[in-house]
Structures are given as C-alpha cells and as structure tokens.
Design an enzyme around this catalytic site. Structure first.
Site, PDB file in Angstrom:
ATOM      1  N   CYS A  63       0.878  -1.156  -0.042  1.00  0.00           N
ATOM      2  CA  CYS A  63       0.060  -0.057   0.074  1.00  0.00           C
ATOM      3  C   CYS A  63       1.151   1.238  -0.137  1.00  0.00           C
ATOM      4  O   CYS A  63       1.777   1.417   0.950  1.00  0.00           O
ATOM      5  CB  CYS A  63      -0.727   0.053   1.143  1.00  0.00           C
ATOM      6  N   CYS A 106      -3.037  14.931   3.213  1.00  0.00           N
ATOM      7  CA  CYS A 106      -4.108  15.123   2.031  1.00  0.00           C
ATOM      8  C   CYS A 106      -4.997  16.237   1.973  1.00  0.00           C
ATOM      9  O   CYS A 106      -5.636  16.450   3.176  1.00  0.00           O
ATOM     10  CB  CYS A 106      -5.224  13.719   2.114  1.00  0.00           C
ATOM     11  N   CYS A 125     -11.495  14.197   4.363  1.00  0.00           N
ATOM     12  CA  CYS A 125     -12.628  13.494   4.992  1.00  0.00           C
ATOM     13  C   CYS A 125     -12.715  13.228   6.390  1.00  0.00           C
ATOM     14  O   CYS A 125     -11.677  13.102   7.104  1.00  0.00           O
ATOM     15  CB  CYS A 125     -12.399  11.818   4.155  1.00  0.00           C
ATOM     16  N   CYS A 174      -5.879   1.368   7.156  1.00  0.00           N
ATOM     17  CA  CYS A 174      -6.408   2.529   6.243  1.00  0.00           C
ATOM     18  C   CYS A 174      -6.644   3.627   7.038  1.00  0.00           C
ATOM     19  O   CYS A 174      -7.491   3.469   8.177  1.00  0.00           O
ATOM     20  CB  CYS A 174      -7.454   1.761   5.586  1.00  0.00           C
TER      21      CYS A 174
HETATM   22  N1  SAH Z   1      -7.481   8.995  -1.014  1.00  0.00           N
HETATM   23  C1  SAH Z   1      -7.699   7.805  -1.295  1.00  0.00           C
HETATM   24  C2  SAH Z   1      -6.675   6.909  -1.152  1.00  0.00           C
HETATM   25  C3  SAH Z   1      -6.196   6.740   0.100  1.00  0.00           C
HETATM   26  S1  SAH Z   1      -7.251   6.540   1.484  1.00  0.00           S
HETATM   27  C4  SAH Z   1      -9.301   7.433  -1.157  1.00  0.00           C
HETATM   28  O1  SAH Z   1      -9.828   8.217  -0.130  1.00  0.00           O
HETATM   29  O2  SAH Z   1      -9.728   6.500  -1.737  1.00  0.00           O
HETATM   30  C5  SAH Z   1      -7.525   4.746   1.408  1.00  0.00           C
HETATM   31  C6  SAH Z   1      -8.712   4.221   1.947  1.00  0.00           C
HETATM   32  O3  SAH Z   1      -8.897   4.396   3.313  1.00  0.00           O
HETATM   33  C7  SAH Z   1     -10.131   4.902   1.407  1.00  0.00           C
HETATM   34  O4  SAH Z   1     -11.211   3.882   1.065  1.00  0.00           O
HETATM   35  C8  SAH Z   1     -10.576   5.626   2.824  1.00  0.00           C
HETATM   36  O5  SAH Z   1     -11.829   5.841   3.024  1.00  0.00           O
HETATM   37  C9  SAH Z   1     -10.068   4.573   3.987  1.00  0.00           C
HETATM   38  N2  SAH Z   1     -10.211   5.030   5.553  1.00  0.00           N
HETATM   39  C10 SAH Z   1      -9.728   6.604   5.764  1.00  0.00           C
HETATM   40  N3  SAH Z   1      -9.962   6.334   6.854  1.00  0.00           N
HETATM   41  C11 SAH Z   1     -10.482   5.235   7.449  1.00  0.00           C
HETATM   42  C12 SAH Z   1     -10.513   4.946   8.664  1.00  0.00           C
HETATM   43  N4  SAH Z   1     -10.533   5.705   9.832  1.00  0.00           N
HETATM   44  N5  SAH Z   1     -11.101   3.529   8.727  1.00  0.00           N
HETATM   45  C13 SAH Z   1     -11.371   2.799   7.741  1.00  0.00           C
HETATM   46  N6  SAH Z   1     -10.952   3.250   6.519  1.00  0.00           N
HETATM   47  C14 SAH Z   1     -10.449   4.557   6.265  1.00  0.00           C
HETATM   48 FE1  SF4 Z   2      -7.663  11.820   1.578  1.00  0.00          FE
HETATM   49 FE2  SF4 Z   2      -9.979  11.341   2.113  1.00  0.00          FE
HETATM   50 FE3  SF4 Z   2      -8.615   9.483   1.035  1.00  0.00          FE
HETATM   51 FE4  SF4 Z   2      -8.178  10.105   3.683  1.00  0.00          FE
HETATM   52  S1  SF4 Z   2      -9.991   9.101   2.698  1.00  0.00           S
HETATM   53  S2  SF4 Z   2      -6.492  10.171   2.121  1.00  0.00           S
HETATM   54  S3  SF4 Z   2      -8.799  12.367   3.492  1.00  0.00           S
HETATM   55  S4  SF4 Z   2      -9.172  11.476   0.241  1.00  0.00           S
END
Ligand code: SAH
Ligand code: SF4
Length: 360
Positions: free
Chosen positions: A103, A110, A114, A335
């Site tokens: 990964c 970022c 989110c 993640c």
């Molecule tokens: N920015 C991209 C890729 C990196 S995040 C994206 O958002 O897809 C990778 C994954 O981890 C995403 O699906 C994201 O939603 C998830 N993720 C982020 N915070 C998390 C959490 N606290 N618990 C579980 N998954 C999470």
């Molecule tokens: Fe960025 Fe949202 Fe992906 Fe986290 S989950 S890395 S804030 S896009």
C-alpha cells in the site's frame, strides 16, 4: 540534482539521445534502476565508463531513508520513510495467501479532509515526486528479498497517504514505470488506484493509462456523503456512477466500490437498500471497510454481526461484496491511520522497538 528514478523509459530515451548515446542505453539504464535495483551508477557495468561518469555527475539515484520498520503479529509491516525535506511518509506491506501487496502513499497529507480519516485531519503538505512513489516499491522489494521471502510482491494499491488523483501527472508516470515489461513489470490489473472520486481525473486516467480503479463512495446518497466527504459538494454520486460505467475494464475486471461501515450512519438497512438500487447489474464489486476507530475520530465501528448482515443483504441481491480484513490495527498501519509526523520519529518515547535493515 534530479533523481534518475523520476524518468519513464520514454524520458530516458530522450535523455540518452541528448547525451549523444544510442537508444538502447535508455533500456539498459531503465533495467538497472527498476528490476535490478541498482544503488549506484558504478554498478551499471554494461554502460561505458564515460556515460556512467556523466550520469553520476548529473543525476542522483538516492532513495528516501528508512526511518522505521514495524511488524504486526498478523504479518503486516509498516515502513516509514524520511524525505529530503524532512517530511515523513509511510507504506504498508500486507501478506496475502500467495503474494504480498504493498500500500503506497502519493502525497504528504491530503487536502480532501474526509471526516473519518487521520491523513485528512493532518491537512495537505505536498505531492510526492515520481521517485518518491517508486522508492516505496524499491524498498519494499529489497526488504522482502533481504528477509528471504519467497512470495512475490505482486499487487500495489494506492491507498496510503494522500489522494492519488490529486497528484495525477506524477501518479501516471509512476504507473508507467511500474507496469513497463522492461521495468518492474506489474500487471496493470494488479495496480489499483483508490480515489475519493475526482471525476475529471478518473476520466484522464482512463484515457491515458487505465489500471484497476477503486472509488471510495462510503455513502449511498449525496446527503449522507456530504457529511463525511467535503468533495461530495462538488461531485454527485450520479456523476461518479457515470464515470465508473465509462472507465475501461482491464481484462474484464470490476471497479471496486469502497464503502466504509460507520455505526448507525452508513450501516443501516436504508443504506444497504440504496446501494442495491445504485449498483444492481453493474460490473462492480463492493468492498466493505470496517471503520478503524481512533480517539480523534467521532465515529464508531459496527458490530461484526451488523457488518455480516450488511454484506449478506448485498450478496442476496446479486452484488459481489467482500469485507476488508482490518490488518495492522496494532501498529496503526490500518487504512486511514497513516499520519506520519517527524516529531513522532525524532522523539520516539512511546514507540516500539526500532529496527533497521541492511541495504543491498
Ligand atoms: N485518498 C484515496 C486513497 C487513500 S485512503 C481514497 O480516499 O480512496 C484509502 C482508504 O482508506 C479509503 O477507502 C479511505 O476511505 C479509507 N479510510 C480512511 N480512513 C479510514 C478509517 N478511519 N477507517 C477505515 N478506512 C479508512
Ligand atoms: Fe484523503 Fe479522504 Fe482518502 Fe483520507 S480518505 S486520504 S482524506 S481522500
């Protein structure tokens, strides 16, 4: 000094031409810096001395320093890297049945913000350069080789720190280097780019260099999505669906829809029904992600029973659905928990045992 690992094969061809060398020299250099894992120009014994000297005077081959390696009981390994400007990024090696998955990060921090993500909470620092993305793969391969691992590093998921499509130009170059048969030779269907749903960039990726796509949807209505993901104010779920339908399918593969399960928010029967409405009959698969809790994040993880019920409901409506195993929870490699901070590494009072690895 520019790092030679920033170059795609096409760019190396232009470079060697400018240096007055024949095109096959580009192939040789590319081979050395990818599958042969060269650490100096000196090693590139099939290049003339004068060219090796010229390259070493003008280009660097250096990799970010490995700050720390932590291994969890389930075999997950987190690597932390120190970049030239003292920023820190992380990658995670995930052992699977017959291969390893890596990964990788694409940004420091970022900008997407989110609400459930620690990387999002730290804000945006900068995009990673091509060589900084590639270096994570070089180090992971070297690490696994030094440990005598027999299984191959076969899959790469762009699910580490950052939004890959917000660093589109460097991402596409890195993908080209990783997929090239004369280089790392990763199959395109085993390179997965995960995005929060940047519509225009998904289209460009699909046009210029399609690989496997994963879209972080996380909610079945715009209303709920907006409470979790700020970019949902800009792009609707309808637009996401359209772009997913148009995205090229590598060897008939399916686009993954990532769906975060948050207790009482996205794990309800209403949400499950809405998901069925949205995706029934489409060539997608839904990957349910159990929320990884953290004291700074105001959400809860649903019970195992609730998550299984949610999955069963989707499966019973003919939607291919998996639940992601939450690996690496103990070492915070999970993640959304990649939030490397230099202070943490410089003042590691609370850190576990520090390990170093030999290079070569
Ligand atoms: N920015 C991209 C890729 C990196 S995040 C994206 O958002 O897809 C990778 C994954 O981890 C995403 O699906 C994201 O939603 C998830 N993720 C982020 N915070 C998390 C959490 N606290 N618990 C579980 N998954 C999470
Ligand atoms: Fe960025 Fe949202 Fe992906 Fe986290 S989950 S890395 S804030 S896009």
């Amino acid at each position: 000094m520019k790092n030679i690992r920033d170059f795609t094969l096409e760019e190396l061809e232009i470079l060697v031409k400018d240096l007055g060398e024949p095109p096959y020299r580009a192939h040789q250099i590319f081979h050395w810096i990818t599958c042969k894992g060269a650490q100096s120009f000196h090693e590139m014994t099939n290049l003339p001395n004068a060219l090796r000297k010229k390259l070493s005077e003008n280009f660097s081959l250096s990799l970010p320093e490995v700050l720390e390696i932590k291994e969890d009981l389930d075999g997950t390994i987190k690597l932390a890297f120190l970049l030239e400007d003292e920023e820190v990024i992380e990658s995670v090696i995930l052992p699977e049945r017959d291969h390893f998955t890596l990964c990788v990060s694409t940004q420091v921090g970022c900008a997407m913000g989110c609400k459930f993500c620690l990387t999002g909470k730290m804000g945006f620092k900068r995009n990673l350069k091509v060589f900084e993305i590639i270096s994570q793969v070089v180090w992971a391969k070297r690490f696994l080789k030094n440990r005598g691992e027999e299984l191959p590093l076969r899959n790469i998921v762009f699910m580490g720190m950052g939004e890959p499509l917000a660093n589109l130009r460097n991402l596409i170059k890195a993908l080209k280097i990783l997929a090239h048969p004369m280089g790392f030779n990763f199959s395109r269907k085993r390179l997965t780019v995960s995005t929060v749903g940047l519509i225009k960039e998904i289209e460009i990726l699909g046009r210029e260099f399609p690989v496997a796509l994963a879209v972080s949807l996380h909610a079945p209505t715009d209303e709920i999505r907006k409470t979790l993901i700020p970019i949902a104010y800009k792009y609707s779920i309808k637009e996401i669906l359209q772009v997913v339908k148009r995205f090229p399918r590598i060897k008939n593969g399916r686009t993954t829809i990532e769906y975060l399960l948050l207790k009482d928010l996205t794990d309800t029967s209403f949400c499950a029904e809405k998901l069925v409405e949205l995706f029934k009959g489409l060539p997608i698969k839904i990957n349910l992600i159990p929320f990884n809790p953290h004291p700074e994040l105001p959400f809860e993880r649903p019970s195992e029973k609730r998550m299984e019920e949610f999955q069963k409901f989707l499966l019973s409506h003919g939607i291919l659905t998996t639940i992601r195993k939450s690996k690496g929870l103990k070492i915070s490699a999970a993640c959304g928990h990649l939030r490397a901070e230099i202070q943490k590494y410089l003042f590691p009072n609370s850190m576990n045992k520090k390990t170093t690895i030999r290079t070569g």
